[in-house]
Enzyme design. Sequence first.
Site, PDB file in Angstrom:
ATOM      1  N   ASP A 160       0.867  -1.184   0.000  1.00  0.00           N
ATOM      2  CA  ASP A 160       0.000   0.000   0.000  1.00  0.00           C
ATOM      3  C   ASP A 160       0.900   1.229   0.000  1.00  0.00           C
ATOM      4  OD1 ASP A 160      -1.885   1.954   0.259  1.00  0.00           O
ATOM      5  OD2 ASP A 160      -2.807   1.168   2.090  1.00  0.00           O
ATOM      6  N   PHE A 164       9.179   4.177  -6.527  1.00  0.00           N
ATOM      7  CA  PHE A 164       8.452   5.041  -5.583  1.00  0.00           C
ATOM      8  C   PHE A 164       7.303   5.790  -6.261  1.00  0.00           C
ATOM      9  CE2 PHE A 164      12.489   5.828  -2.759  1.00  0.00           C
ATOM     10  CZ  PHE A 164      12.443   4.520  -2.324  1.00  0.00           C
ATOM     11  N   SER A 207      16.321   1.424  -1.358  1.00  0.00           N
ATOM     12  CA  SER A 207      15.724   0.935  -2.595  1.00  0.00           C
ATOM     13  C   SER A 207      16.742   1.052  -3.730  1.00  0.00           C
ATOM     14  CB  SER A 207      14.479   1.746  -2.955  1.00  0.00           C
ATOM     15  OG  SER A 207      14.053   1.417  -4.269  1.00  0.00           O
ATOM     16  N   LYS A 239      15.767   1.920   7.114  1.00  0.00           N
ATOM     17  CA  LYS A 239      15.678   0.645   6.394  1.00  0.00           C
ATOM     18  C   LYS A 239      16.904   0.466   5.526  1.00  0.00           C
ATOM     19  CE  LYS A 239      12.463  -2.248   3.769  1.00  0.00           C
ATOM     20  NZ  LYS A 239      11.076  -2.377   3.277  1.00  0.00           N
ATOM     21  N   ASN A 291      15.719  -4.497   2.785  1.00  0.00           N
ATOM     22  CA  ASN A 291      15.021  -4.161   1.553  1.00  0.00           C
ATOM     23  C   ASN A 291      15.299  -5.244   0.507  1.00  0.00           C
ATOM     24  OD1 ASN A 291      13.670  -2.567  -0.465  1.00  0.00           O
ATOM     25  ND2 ASN A 291      14.337  -0.708   0.585  1.00  0.00           N
TER      26      ASN A 291
END
Length: 355
Positions: A70, A120, A189, A228, A257
């Site tokens: 989400d 993203f 990421s 993260k 990640n």
Amino acid sequence: MRIYPAFFRVVFSGMDPERAHRIGFRLIRWTGSTPAGSVLRRLTRPSPELRTTAFGVTFPSPFGLAAGFDKEGHGIVALTDLGFGHIEVGTITGQAQPGNPKPRLFRLVKDRAVINRMGFNNDGAAAVAPRIAAARKALQRRYPDLRPVIGVNIGKTKTVDLRDAIADYRVSAQALAPVADYLVVNVSSPNTPGLRLLQSVRSLRPLLKAVRKAADESAGRHVPLLVKIAPDLSNEDIDEVAALALELELEGIIATNTTITREGLVTDPETVMACGVGGLSGAPLKHRSLEVLTRLRQAAGPDLALISVGGVETADDVRQRLEAGATLVQGYTAFLYEGPFWASSINRGLANGAR
């Protein structure tokens, strides 16, 4: 409940993965808006014995949904109907952005894995914040005793230069910290150019300090802050991040990640190569994610909260992470393969094992 894997093979396996995700997510949200949602809540609510406290926040279960499912806060309430103890929304950026060109999501079914280079894609912090605020109120009404927790994961806007990254993260923190139970700085990421360069301690220290200051000032309270990290860091880099987290008195670290490696896959190399660049998630990440968790716990000591994610599929996987030092555990990719009762099944397995 094992009907879903067969349903996946028949209905979703031949469909474009991003389209399948969009349809599945819409079905979850639609169900949550019907009387079936209240039935699901009663059936999937975690046993009280699974309640877990981390950084001063009580979670209904140690198992939650990782960021990425989400991205924009559209389905928080409906997802909690499925039994997740927390939902981590995002990754959200300071500015709205469409993400990378399609196709950008690929399944490796034989490996129970996914490759993504979503980039993203989201509506931006200002648009997402009101949705999260509304979800918090709805959850408080539905769960007056102990509501599921909402984490918010923030990242860098792609068009923002790395030199301006701190200001960009600050925009997100100011908008989202007031509605977050905890805030996560995503610097890991592989799908935003240069982002992983921010994992170096030299770059990470001023970024985390600025985000913490902006978050607490905007929220008018202390907002738990986590970072993260990627599974591709060296052991020395992992130790340095742990030391930095202790130095800055962060609440925790999320590990890990997606990975940029493609080692040990069952899927034929030509198929994997055709997917192109992106982060690999799912079962192949299980071993490395556990390694990073173990290293972090040794380096950070007993008190820092660690959220383990990567290759988690079963209650036994969750239990293994908890025994290895995780405070909380997250999953995502297996959700795509196991279906809507996955979190509930894990919670039952954890509760049965605790008796």
